[in-house]
Design an enzyme around this catalytic site. Structure first.
Site, short mmCIF file in Angstrom:
data_model
loop_
_atom_site.label_atom_id
_atom_site.label_comp_id
_atom_site.label_asym_id
_atom_site.label_seq_id
_atom_site.Cartn_x
_atom_site.Cartn_y
_atom_site.Cartn_z
N ALA A 1 3.49 54.78 -1.11
CA ALA A 1 2.21 55.02 -0.42
C ALA A 1 0.99 54.71 -1.29
O ALA A 1 -0.14 54.83 -0.83
CB ALA A 1 2.14 56.46 0.08
N GLY A 2 1.21 54.31 -2.55
CA GLY A 2 0.08 53.89 -3.39
C GLY A 2 -0.89 55.01 -3.70
O GLY A 2 -0.52 56.03 -4.29
N GLY B 1 -4.57 64.32 -8.40
CA GLY B 1 -3.19 63.83 -8.32
C GLY B 1 -2.75 63.08 -9.56
O GLY B 1 -3.48 62.99 -10.56
N HIS C 1 -5.92 42.03 4.94
CA HIS C 1 -6.96 42.96 4.52
C HIS C 1 -6.56 43.64 3.20
O HIS C 1 -5.42 44.08 3.06
CB HIS C 1 -7.17 44.01 5.61
N HIS D 1 1.94 56.51 -6.01
CA HIS D 1 3.09 56.93 -5.21
C HIS D 1 3.90 55.67 -4.92
O HIS D 1 3.33 54.65 -4.52
CB HIS D 1 2.61 57.58 -3.91
#
Lengths: 299, 299
Positions: free
Chosen positions: B170-171, B162, B81, B167
């Protein structure tokens, strides 16, 4: 979570402070929620709609009887509506996650405890009735408070619980279990009252129609239309969609269209979901697929 | 009481102990109820369905992101996915007593706080999108985690909140607001796949049909029938009954009958009540007339 509805009818509809005192007694029981309260001064009668699980509802009925004994004396009570007791009728109604058998058991337990604690005769009615002669509220209530002493001592009318003499001020109480009642009216796009009356006659049980339909045709003069006014006494066995479709077909036979329908007051969710299931041909559907139900039953 | 649904998609569907840890973080927030959780190992992805009021849901998302940072590293994550983040997508969905505007505000507040607290870039999508180019999740996610650094520095793709760098582990996170999605399938009493495909084409938005319908025709080989498989993305504006009736008429044109329909997973109560209102021609009906709703909103 189990949801049981309880709809006590009390013989006071004129003194707001007394109605408030009775409601206060019920509200003091945690877990018994009061959803609706309405008083009718002409009837001198109030109807409370409560809901909750079995234990708090039983406690609420006991609290209500205690408060009624304090404030209501049937010897001085007058009103247009027939009544047998200060707290007159108490039906328990299964709504969700609960069977009729559980509501019958709740009626029996509540009746036994009311009789023991307050020395009031208790009759069980409808699904909780101990014999077919006691199913109908009208039959039990015939003779009213004023004829109660004679009725209690006549053959076949010993109470299900409690003494065989009326409580001096509070009479007797009729407690039972029944399906929810849905007030479902269908308005026709015509002013022909005869058509509404013929359709009512075609669909109601008493004249050959559906088992759980009471109906009459009435004129809504202010709107210039007529209405088939319907009480559905068991929406599981005689569902709304079947009655609606039947009215539709009967009306067409007279060249009349259905203008709209309306539900007066409250309905269980299941009655509407059942209509959606029918018309959308929904297969394998469960109430647990309704997000709000899932939320209610999650911890 | 307000009911908002929140359906976070997280990039972990293979390690049950990690999924449990993420669920534990969410469950630790009082007022955020977890209604459903399902993991797909091939996708290496899990979907949680939560519901509650705005404040607890926001707290639950923050707790979920904190737990995901502890357990998920996208640099070693594989799965079928597409994904952009450890917590990949977080939609807020209005269910009852709450507007879309409130859900958009909740998405913005949650996005701002996630970005500040965890230094993760946040994109807003669907109803919360800051521009039309960001409405569709697929457009935001194109390039995935592996292409995120390049995307964030390309024209027009600065995050809504942000830093402009991913990140490391964590993207990024896509947060937004959308209507509930109803998976509504209609099965036809035929094995003619061409009929299901023609009907799907007639009703879906992309080929000229209803604005909020996605549909395809598929064969249910084990049952020897075909299905019009439908996603309804806004049941208020494109209601179930209208889609069902359209499928009925299109099928009749090929001499084919509708066998049944089915709802997969959860549906808001209002989608079913709306079908009942339509077919029963109910006028002046309000959700407050449903006994269960009255109970939920009483104190």
């Amino acid at each position: 979570m189990k949801i049981i509805e309880c709809v006590p009818n009390v013989s006071e509809g004129r003194r707001p402070e007394v109605v408030e005192a009775l409601l206060g007694a019920v509200r003091s029981v945690s877990g018994a929620r009061v959803l609706d309260a309405s008083s009718d001064p002409a009837h001198n009668r109030s109807v409370f709609t409560m809901a909750g699980d079995a234990a708090p509802l039983k406690a609420a009925v006991l609290a209500l009887v205690a408060a009624a004994l304090e404030h209501i004396d049937l010897r001085t009570h007058t009103g247009e509506h027939p009544r047998l007791g200060a707290v007159d009728v108490v039906p328990f109604v299964p709504i969700d996650g609960v069977t009729m058998a559980e509501c019958v058991a709740l009626a029996e337990e509540t009746g036994a405890e009311v009789a023991t604690r307050f020395k009031i005769p208790v009759f069980l009615y409808e699904e909780a009735a101990s014999s077919p002669a006691r199913r109908n509220l009208e039959d039990i209530r015939r003779g009213e408070f004023e004829g109660l002493a004679a009725k209690l001592s006549s053959p076949g009318w010993a109470p299900d619980f409690g003494p065989s003499q009326p409580h001096p001020a509070a009479g007797a109480i009729v407690i039972g279990a029944r399906m929810p009642l849905i007030a479902f009216n269908i308005n026709l796009a015509t002013d022909r009252l005869d058509v509404a009356k013929k359709i009512a006659s075609a669909i109601r049980h008493s004249s050959g129609g559906f088992r759980f339909v009471k109906a009459m045709g009435i004129a809504l003069d202010d709107r210039g239309i007529v209405q088939v006014s319907i009480n559905l006494t068991n929406y599981e066995k005689t569902p709304m969609h079947r009655v609606f479709d039947a009215v539709h077909r009967e009306a067409a036979r007279y060249g009349v269209a259905v203008l709209e329908s309306e539900i007066i007051g409250l309905t269980p969710q299941a009655a509407l979901v059942s209509a959606a299931e029918h018309y959308l041909q929904l297969a394998r559907f469960s109430g647990t697929q309704i997000l709000e139900n899932r939320l209610r039953n999650s911890s």
